[in-house]
Each structure stands twice: as structure tokens, then as C-alpha cells.
Design a protein around this motif. Sequence first.
Motif, mmCIF file in Angstrom:
data_model
loop_
_atom_site.group_PDB
_atom_site.id
_atom_site.type_symbol
_atom_site.label_atom_id
_atom_site.label_comp_id
_atom_site.label_asym_id
_atom_site.label_seq_id
_atom_site.Cartn_x
_atom_site.Cartn_y
_atom_site.Cartn_z
ATOM 1 N N SER A 147 0.834 -1.206 0.000
ATOM 2 C CA SER A 147 0.000 0.000 0.000
ATOM 3 C C SER A 147 0.868 1.256 0.000
ATOM 4 C CB SER A 147 -0.966 -0.004 1.186
ATOM 5 O OG SER A 147 -0.261 -0.121 2.394
ATOM 6 N N ILE A 148 2.185 1.086 0.226
ATOM 7 C CA ILE A 148 3.113 2.215 0.093
ATOM 8 C C ILE A 148 3.824 2.059 -1.242
ATOM 9 C CG2 ILE A 148 5.182 3.334 0.998
ATOM 10 C CD1 ILE A 148 4.286 2.509 3.785
ATOM 11 N N ASP A 190 -0.042 11.549 0.112
ATOM 12 C CA ASP A 190 1.370 11.878 -0.032
ATOM 13 C C ASP A 190 2.099 11.695 1.293
ATOM 14 O OD1 ASP A 190 3.666 12.792 -1.257
ATOM 15 O OD2 ASP A 190 3.237 14.897 -0.841
ATOM 16 N N ILE A 191 3.274 11.039 1.234
ATOM 17 C CA ILE A 191 4.144 10.926 2.416
ATOM 18 C C ILE A 191 5.590 11.249 2.000
ATOM 19 C CG2 ILE A 191 2.719 9.357 3.785
ATOM 20 C CD1 ILE A 191 4.448 7.030 2.766
ATOM 21 N N GLY A 192 5.751 12.344 1.311
ATOM 22 C CA GLY A 192 7.078 12.769 0.866
ATOM 23 C C GLY A 192 7.382 12.231 -0.516
ATOM 24 N N ASP A 193 8.453 11.429 -0.628
ATOM 25 C CA ASP A 193 8.829 10.853 -1.921
ATOM 26 C C ASP A 193 8.017 9.615 -2.261
ATOM 27 O OD1 ASP A 193 10.729 12.795 -2.243
ATOM 28 O OD2 ASP A 193 12.387 11.564 -1.495
ATOM 29 N N SER A 194 7.145 9.208 -1.368
ATOM 30 C CA SER A 194 6.301 8.037 -1.568
ATOM 31 C C SER A 194 4.847 8.422 -1.288
ATOM 32 C CB SER A 194 6.720 6.910 -0.620
ATOM 33 O OG SER A 194 8.054 6.542 -0.844
ATOM 34 N N CYS A 195 3.976 7.439 -1.406
ATOM 35 C CA CYS A 195 2.573 7.683 -1.081
ATOM 36 C C CYS A 195 1.927 6.398 -0.594
ATOM 37 C CB CYS A 195 1.823 8.248 -2.288
ATOM 38 S SG CYS A 195 1.655 7.101 -3.654
ATOM 39 N N ALA A 250 2.622 11.116 -4.686
ATOM 40 C CA ALA A 250 1.167 11.014 -4.852
ATOM 41 C C ALA A 250 0.727 11.613 -6.185
ATOM 42 C CB ALA A 250 0.458 11.699 -3.687
ATOM 43 N N ASP A 251 1.363 12.699 -6.595
ATOM 44 C CA ASP A 251 0.980 13.339 -7.852
ATOM 45 C C ASP A 251 1.289 12.453 -9.062
ATOM 46 O OD1 ASP A 251 -0.018 15.576 -6.557
ATOM 47 O OD2 ASP A 251 1.871 16.694 -6.715
ATOM 48 N N VAL A 252 2.415 11.738 -9.030
ATOM 49 C CA VAL A 252 2.754 10.823 -10.128
ATOM 50 C C VAL A 252 1.758 9.671 -10.169
ATOM 51 C CG1 VAL A 252 4.475 9.167 -10.963
ATOM 52 C CG2 VAL A 252 5.203 11.430 -10.185
ATOM 53 N N VAL A 253 1.437 9.105 -9.023
ATOM 54 C CA VAL A 253 0.471 8.005 -8.960
ATOM 55 C C VAL A 253 -0.904 8.485 -9.434
ATOM 56 C CG1 VAL A 253 -0.731 6.413 -7.402
ATOM 57 C CG2 VAL A 253 1.736 6.759 -7.183
ATOM 58 N N TYR A 254 -1.283 9.679 -9.026
ATOM 59 C CA TYR A 254 -2.562 10.265 -9.454
ATOM 60 C C TYR A 254 -2.579 10.465 -10.977
ATOM 61 C CZ TYR A 254 -6.312 13.719 -9.873
ATOM 62 O OH TYR A 254 -7.438 14.405 -10.249
ATOM 63 N N ASP A 255 -1.481 10.954 -11.544
ATOM 64 C CA ASP A 255 -1.404 11.129 -13.000
ATOM 65 C C ASP A 255 -1.509 9.775 -13.711
ATOM 66 O OD1 ASP A 255 -1.160 13.869 -12.723
ATOM 67 O OD2 ASP A 255 1.035 13.875 -12.948
ATOM 68 N N GLY A 313 -1.767 17.208 -1.684
ATOM 69 C CA GLY A 313 -1.091 15.918 -1.825
ATOM 70 C C GLY A 313 -1.966 14.710 -1.558
ATOM 71 N N THR A 314 -3.239 14.916 -1.310
ATOM 72 C CA THR A 314 -4.167 13.804 -1.127
ATOM 73 C C THR A 314 -5.148 13.810 -2.290
ATOM 74 O OG1 THR A 314 -3.989 13.936 1.280
ATOM 75 C CG2 THR A 314 -5.925 12.823 0.394
ATOM 76 N N HIS A 315 -5.322 12.648 -2.883
ATOM 77 C CA HIS A 315 -6.229 12.516 -4.036
ATOM 78 C C HIS A 315 -7.265 11.446 -3.722
ATOM 79 C CE1 HIS A 315 -3.323 14.867 -6.335
ATOM 80 N NE2 HIS A 315 -2.381 14.075 -5.843
#
Length: 184
Positions: A79-80, A136-141, A85-90, A111-113
Motif C-alpha cells: 500500500s506504500i 502523499d508521504i514525501g517521496d512516496s505515497c 502522490a501526484d505521479v500516482v494520481y497522474d 497531496g491527497t487525491h
Amino acid sequence: MNNLLGGLLTIMRRFQDSRMKIAAVTLLIASPWLIVQVGIFVLAPDKEFDSIPVCAENIGNCAHLGGGDDYRLNEQYPSIINLTADVVYDNLNDYLDDNAWDILIDESTDGTHYVHFVEVTPFWLLPDDVVVSIQDIGDSCIIEIHSESRLGWGDIGVNPATVSYTHLRAHETGRNLVCRLLLE
């Protein structure tokens, strides 16, 4: 002249009768599909989920990843995700654009989608609600995915596959994309 006109009328009636027969057979063949579509319209209208739902216990039409509530998954998925988060959202939006799924909710803040969309099965067009939360948790999500059929008590494995494929597409990188396209 009367014989010619009578012959033409007979041919026209036979042609009309055969068109009526073709129409009746077509309607008869299509009737199960049409009945299902009316049933979906009446029994399974769109309903927005404002938060990630939880699968009811011992239900066979739901699958869930994340939030400490993994349910009916064929494999374990992290789940991490090691992408922002923005890349995953895109990536998720690319997946939605590729399939033209109906999006019921698409909200983003700091940072939350949160996305709620509807996938439909081929041919029968049975609707499945898919809800994705990305934090979003920094460089990860952290990602949480929920898929649930609107109709029936079972899904023949559709929802676990939907969670799996949505997870795959959400964290897809260029290298993964090449592999997926080769497999498809």
C-alpha cells in the motif's frame, strides 16, 4: 398489368414479412441484454462514495487493498508506493482516460487525491464502483483501493482483478509500461 401489380404486391408482402421476422428474431436475441440494462438502470444507479468503503464480512462481490483491511486479494500488494502522490494520481488518470470510465468524484487537496469511478464489464455492462485514495508521504505515497460490484453476491473474481490492475497502473513507470504493453 394486373398480374404484374399483383406479383409485385406479393413480393412486397413477403419482403415485409421477412423483415418483420428478422426484427422479431433480433429483438428476441437481444431481449436478455435489454432486460439486464433496464435492471441496472433501476437497481444500480450511480451513488457517490464520500469515503473509502469497507467490504462487508463474507461477501463475494468486493475486494479491498490498504487501510489495514485487505480483502479477497489473490496476492499481497504494497500500500506504500515509491512514487509521489501526484505521479500516482497522474498514472491513475491515464488509466481512466484509456478506458473512458465514468468518474463520479475526483478531489485533490494538499497531496491527497480521492477518485471514485465506475468500471463496467464487457457486453453486459454491469457496473463496479472503484474508489482510490492516494496520500502523499514525501517521496512516496499510501494507496488504498476498493472495488465493489453493485449487483449480485459474487463477482467471479472481477473485483480482485480490478484492484490488482488499478494498483499496477497507478504505480506504473516507463519500464513497467513497456512490459504491460508487450503482455496485452
